[in-house]
Design a protein around this motif. Structure first.
Motif, PDB file in Angstrom:
ATOM      1  N   ASP A 243      15.246 -28.378  -2.869  1.00 50.66           N
ATOM      2  CA  ASP A 243      14.498 -28.882  -4.014  1.00 50.66           C
ATOM      3  C   ASP A 243      14.833 -30.345  -4.287  1.00 50.66           C
ATOM      4  OD1 ASP A 243      13.269 -26.453  -4.433  1.00 50.66           O
ATOM      5  OD2 ASP A 243      14.803 -25.764  -5.841  1.00 50.66           O
ATOM      6  N   ASP A 244      13.826 -31.081  -4.705  1.00 48.54           N
ATOM      7  CA  ASP A 244      13.986 -32.481  -5.068  1.00 48.54           C
ATOM      8  C   ASP A 244      14.839 -32.593  -6.335  1.00 48.54           C
ATOM      9  OD1 ASP A 244      12.945 -35.378  -4.913  1.00 48.54           O
ATOM     10  OD2 ASP A 244      12.439 -34.758  -6.968  1.00 48.54           O
ATOM     11  N   PRO A 245      15.813 -33.514  -6.378  1.00 48.45           N
ATOM     12  CA  PRO A 245      16.680 -33.613  -7.557  1.00 48.45           C
ATOM     13  C   PRO A 245      15.929 -33.951  -8.844  1.00 48.45           C
ATOM     14  CG  PRO A 245      17.117 -35.409  -6.009  1.00 48.45           C
ATOM     15  CD  PRO A 245      16.189 -34.457  -5.344  1.00 48.45           C
ATOM     16  N   LEU A 246      14.884 -34.760  -8.748  1.00 49.75           N
ATOM     17  CA  LEU A 246      14.104 -35.081  -9.952  1.00 49.75           C
ATOM     18  C   LEU A 246      13.298 -33.875 -10.426  1.00 49.75           C
ATOM     19  CD1 LEU A 246      12.954 -38.728  -9.179  1.00 49.75           C
ATOM     20  CD2 LEU A 246      14.877 -37.938 -10.562  1.00 49.75           C
ATOM     21  N   GLU A 247      12.838 -33.061  -9.484  1.00 53.14           N
ATOM     22  CA  GLU A 247      12.129 -31.832  -9.852  1.00 53.14           C
ATOM     23  C   GLU A 247      13.088 -30.859 -10.552  1.00 53.14           C
ATOM     24  OE1 GLU A 247       9.911 -28.079  -7.705  1.00 53.14           O
ATOM     25  OE2 GLU A 247       9.931 -30.008  -6.678  1.00 53.14           O
TER      26      GLU A 247
ATOM     27  N   ILE B 178      22.066 -38.163  -6.345  1.00 56.47           N
ATOM     28  CA  ILE B 178      20.808 -38.571  -6.987  1.00 56.47           C
ATOM     29  C   ILE B 178      20.646 -37.843  -8.311  1.00 56.47           C
ATOM     30  CG2 ILE B 178      18.287 -38.549  -6.783  1.00 56.47           C
ATOM     31  CD1 ILE B 178      18.734 -38.836  -3.721  1.00 56.47           C
ATOM     32  N   PHE B 179      20.976 -36.552  -8.320  1.00 59.46           N
ATOM     33  CA  PHE B 179      20.882 -35.766  -9.556  1.00 59.46           C
ATOM     34  C   PHE B 179      21.830 -36.325 -10.613  1.00 59.46           C
ATOM     35  CE2 PHE B 179      21.813 -32.069 -12.235  1.00 59.46           C
ATOM     36  CZ  PHE B 179      20.530 -31.732 -12.617  1.00 59.46           C
ATOM     37  N   LEU B 180      23.064 -36.625 -10.214  1.00 61.61           N
ATOM     38  CA  LEU B 180      24.037 -37.186 -11.156  1.00 61.61           C
ATOM     39  C   LEU B 180      23.600 -38.566 -11.647  1.00 61.61           C
ATOM     40  CD1 LEU B 180      27.348 -36.124  -9.398  1.00 61.61           C
ATOM     41  CD2 LEU B 180      26.389 -35.179 -11.515  1.00 61.61           C
ATOM     42  N   ASP B 181      23.005 -39.356 -10.765  1.00 62.13           N
ATOM     43  CA  ASP B 181      22.485 -40.671 -11.179  1.00 62.13           C
ATOM     44  C   ASP B 181      21.409 -40.520 -12.251  1.00 62.13           C
ATOM     45  OD1 ASP B 181      24.165 -42.018  -9.435  1.00 62.13           O
ATOM     46  OD2 ASP B 181      22.618 -42.321  -7.904  1.00 62.13           O
ATOM     47  N   GLU B 182      20.553 -39.518 -12.087  1.00 63.82           N
ATOM     48  CA  GLU B 182      19.487 -39.279 -13.074  1.00 63.82           C
ATOM     49  C   GLU B 182      20.085 -38.897 -14.422  1.00 63.82           C
ATOM     50  OE1 GLU B 182      15.607 -39.346 -14.368  1.00 63.82           O
ATOM     51  OE2 GLU B 182      16.414 -40.011 -12.453  1.00 63.82           O
TER      52      GLU B 182
END
Length: 86
Positions: free
Chosen positions: A2-6, A62-66
């Protein structure tokens, strides 16, 4: 994968849906004021634990950056199974 932004957007939507379900419930029943419900619409904290090893997710950075970009305080619990992924 799954995409981290999703993942983030889905979690945020589910959080908002959960808070919205409390609207209309009398304050004397829940002890939660309307002001606090509105405040609760924006996630302030995220705990990444209890569902396996979070650093196994290849897009965890990427998830943590978001989360950081949105100023969401984050707790990451790991058993350090993969120390090279720091």
């Amino acid at each position: 994968m799954d995409d981290p932004l999703e993942i983030f957007n889905t979690a945020a939507d589910l959080h908002t849906e959960m808070i919205n379900q409390m609207k209309g419930v009398p304050e004397n029943f829940t002890g939660v004021t309307q002001e606090r419900l509105v405040e609760g619409l924006s996630a302030m904290y995220c705990a990444l634990s209890l569902v396996g090893e979070p650093i196994m997710y290849l897009e965890i950075s990427i998830f943590l950056d978001e989360l950081q970009k949105r100023r969401i305080s984050t707790l990451l619990v790991t058993n350090v199974q993969f120390p090279e992924r720091n």
